[in-house]
Design a protein around this motif. Structure first.
Motif, mmCIF file in Angstrom:
data_model
loop_
_atom_site.group_PDB
_atom_site.id
_atom_site.type_symbol
_atom_site.label_atom_id
_atom_site.label_comp_id
_atom_site.label_asym_id
_atom_site.label_seq_id
_atom_site.Cartn_x
_atom_site.Cartn_y
_atom_site.Cartn_z
ATOM 1 N N ASP A 1 0.946 -1.267 -0.073
ATOM 2 C CA ASP A 1 0.100 0.165 -0.080
ATOM 3 C C ASP A 1 0.684 1.306 -0.059
ATOM 4 N N VAL B 1 -6.408 -8.035 5.644
ATOM 5 C CA VAL B 1 -7.253 -7.232 4.609
ATOM 6 C C VAL B 1 -7.189 -8.115 3.266
ATOM 7 N N GLU C 1 -9.589 -10.183 2.077
ATOM 8 C CA GLU C 1 -11.089 -9.800 1.287
ATOM 9 C C GLU C 1 -10.864 -8.077 0.521
ATOM 10 N N LYS C 2 -10.789 -7.349 1.480
ATOM 11 C CA LYS C 2 -10.759 -6.029 0.920
ATOM 12 C C LYS C 2 -9.723 -5.714 -0.098
ATOM 13 N N ALA C 3 -8.674 -6.477 -0.126
ATOM 14 C CA ALA C 3 -7.353 -6.424 -1.133
ATOM 15 C C ALA C 3 -7.844 -6.912 -2.490
ATOM 16 N N THR D 1 -6.283 -2.326 -3.510
ATOM 17 C CA THR D 1 -6.628 -3.507 -4.015
ATOM 18 C C THR D 1 -5.798 -4.117 -5.042
#
Length: 583
Positions: A88, A127, A129-131, A173
């Motif tokens: 990130d 993270v 799922e979010k990514a 993501t």
């Protein structure tokens, strides 16, 4: 994105070092922050080597699934990798853990690899799922690199039967993308080097053996007076060709394996190192093969390679035998300015340590003390790092058997049959290593099936930590609470598609000692280490001199730099570095 990490501290690159402006040349900017992150001076008295298992406190909850069904299918014993990379762009190391799955039928969607965001102070948040990385497949290894030159680190995951590329969108993501990197072999280690010097990162993917779950799995041994089934060895399978992909410069790749001269259908590659071994400014490729000769592909500078392993003295051991070379790492263990090579092997063989003499390598495994230290365990993922910050590279190796230990009974569980403690070897500075595992913390007394691992400074305190993956077991986060010497960590950055300056070289002088590092594109055993360059400095009170050779060959020198800092060195790459070279 909002700053999620350290509300009590300024942003990671926001603390500018005061008083350095006069020493900064045009095009080179230094930022930094002091360590250690836990508030204990790096020079405070304490043990040289001590690691604390902080997995529970870290928030990492990961269990590797190897798909074991009692049929002893070969991939079950190989394990999976670990990737440390800043996905990130906030300046600290995030964590990706590769998972296996079942080998019968479609993958179980409940079994997934995992991405953990580093929130600072050795804590992580899942993270996945979010990514967009909630992926299910029989994963093996991973490597990270900015494949399309957009400033964000992409992710490549090797799997049994296929491999997958994930484009980093830059918003936290990922999206799976087809960019010409398809690999349908038994993918293992991988790396993002710039082998042709055109400024764009290429990809080398190791394939292991030609294996199918439908193959016979018949191998029996005697344990406790009973005949029981066990895993086959690599001799039961034919080799498989690894693959080299050239980056076209537009975000897509082409397979140049044959054209580049690296096609070897008999290889059984497990370990990978892509670095400049001979100092000619071009990236070579070393492949650690299991029970067949290792390969050393010498870069000829025209887009092609020549395999020179035997001539270079690194294809086989000093007594002329190929070994079961699993993983590999490279590092200048004797500070002579050349990268040496270590390959762990199976129990009762001595791990191989090849000293780089310049034009050739010498097997110094016995002279180095490896015979006493390594003959009792099967090793996989080695890591040269200065774990005690004394200016000498030590060695950590994951360990776990591939054949059942003869001392256990027929009804023993997997840990009893295949589990062994990891190894930590201290560099004595005289060419010899000493086993210090027993004094290095409780983790080193545990019998586990260690496979992939990554080394890096997870909390930016100047001490190299470890994350270890275990076949069919939980991942472990080890915080380095030793390392009493001073240190400095360098983050090299340049404008252009190779922003991380993969292939750059650094010579550092401090305290009367000169050390050498090179920025790697990945490799090892299924894993990716911290790409920042860490130097232990012992009792030194400053960095006297720093010389950088950037990937295009340009050199810069700095003097009188401070200690106990993470320094970001910014350099604007000249346009010439971005034009094709040697193709």
């Amino acid at each position: 994105m909002p700053d999620r990490r350290r509300p009590a501290l300024p942003p990671v690159w926001g603390r500018v070092l005061v008083g350095l402006a006069a020493g900064v040349a045009a095009g080179l900017v230094l930022f930094g922050r002091s360590g250690p992150g836990r508030g204990t001076p790096a020079s405070a008295p304490g043990p040289r080597f001590h690691f604390t298992d902080v997995t529970r406190e870290s928030g990492v909850r990961f269990e590797h699934v190897n798909g074991r069904t009692g049929r002893y299918r070969y991939p079950e014993i190989l394990g999976a990798g670990v990737a440390l990379f800043d996905y990130d762009g906030d300046g600290d190391l995030d964590l990706f853990l590769v998972n296996g799955n079942r080998l019968d039928g479609a993958p179980d969607p409940r079994v997934r690899s995992a991405l953990y965001r580093n929130d600072g102070h050795m804590t992580f948040t899942d993270v996945t799922e979010k990514a967009g990385l909630a992926i299910s497949g029989y994963g093996q290894g991973a490597c990270a690199g900015d494949a399309d030159g957009d400033g964000h680190l992409d992710l490549y995951v090797t799997e049994f039967g296929r491999s997958r590329f994930f484009h980093n969108r830059g918003d936290g993501t990922f999206a799976e993308a087809r960019v010409g990197l398809d690999n349908d072999g038994s993918g293992q280690s991988c790396a993002f080097p710039d082998y042709d010097g055109d400024g764009h990162l290429d990809l080398y993917v190791l394939n292991y053996v030609a294996y199918s779950v439908d193959m016979p799995q018949e191998r029996f041994i005697v344990l406790g007076g009973r005949r029981v089934q066990d895993y086959l060895g690599p001799q039961a399978f034919s080799g498989s060709a690894s693959r080299l992909f050239h980056n076209r410069g537009d975000g897509t790749f082409e397979d140049v394996t044959r054209a580049a001269g690296v096609y070897q259908p008999g290889g059984k590659g497990m370990g990978l190192a892509c670095v400049d071994f001979d100092g000619d400014g071009r990236t070579d490729i070393f492949v650690a093969n299991d029970e067949v000769d290792n390969y050393l592909f010498h870069n000829l500078g025209n887009g092609t390679f020549a395999e020179v392993g035997l001539e270079a003295g690194i294809a086989v051991s000093g007594d002329g035998r190929p070994k079961a070379s699993m993983g590999v790492d490279v590092g200048d263990f004797d500070n002579d300015g050349r990268l040496d090579v270590v390959t762990p092997v199976v129990r009762q063989e001595v791990y191989s340590l090849f000293h780089n003499d310049g034009a050739r390598f010498t097997d110094v495994s016995w002279a180095s003390g490896f015979a006493e230290a390594t003959g009792r365990t099967t090793g996989f993922s080695p890591h040269f790092a200065d774990f005690d910050n004394d200016g000498l590279l030590d060695l950590f190796v994951t360990s776990g058997e591939v054949v059942s230990r003869e001392t256990v009974g027929a009804d023993a569980d997997d840990l009893a049959r295949y589990g062994t403690p990891a190894l930590l070897l201290a560099n004595g500075g005289d060419g010899r290593f000493t086993d210090v595992s027993r004094a290095a913390g409780a983790y080193f007394a545990r019998a586990l099936i260690g496979r992939g691992a990554a080394a890096g400074d997870l909390d930016d305190d100047g001490r190299i930590d470890l994350v270890v993956s275990h076949a069919g077991g939980p991942a472990v986060v080890l915080r380095n609470d030793g390392a009493t010497g001073a240190w400095t960590t360098l983050v090299l950055h340049q404008k252009g598609p190779n922003g991380e300056a993969i292939g750059a070289k650094v010579w550092l002088e401090a305290g009367g000692r000169k050390q050498y590092r090179e920025v790697h594109g990945g490799g090892g055993y299924l894993s990716v280490n911290d790409r920042r360059l860490h130097f232990g400095l012992g009792a030194a009170d400053r960095v006297d001199r720093l010389e950088i050779r950037w990937p295009d060959g340009a050199r810069e020198t700095r003097t009188a730099l401070p200690l106990n800092r993470v320094l970001r060195l910014e350099r604007e790459a000249p346009a010439a570095a971005l034009s094709p070279a040697g193709r």
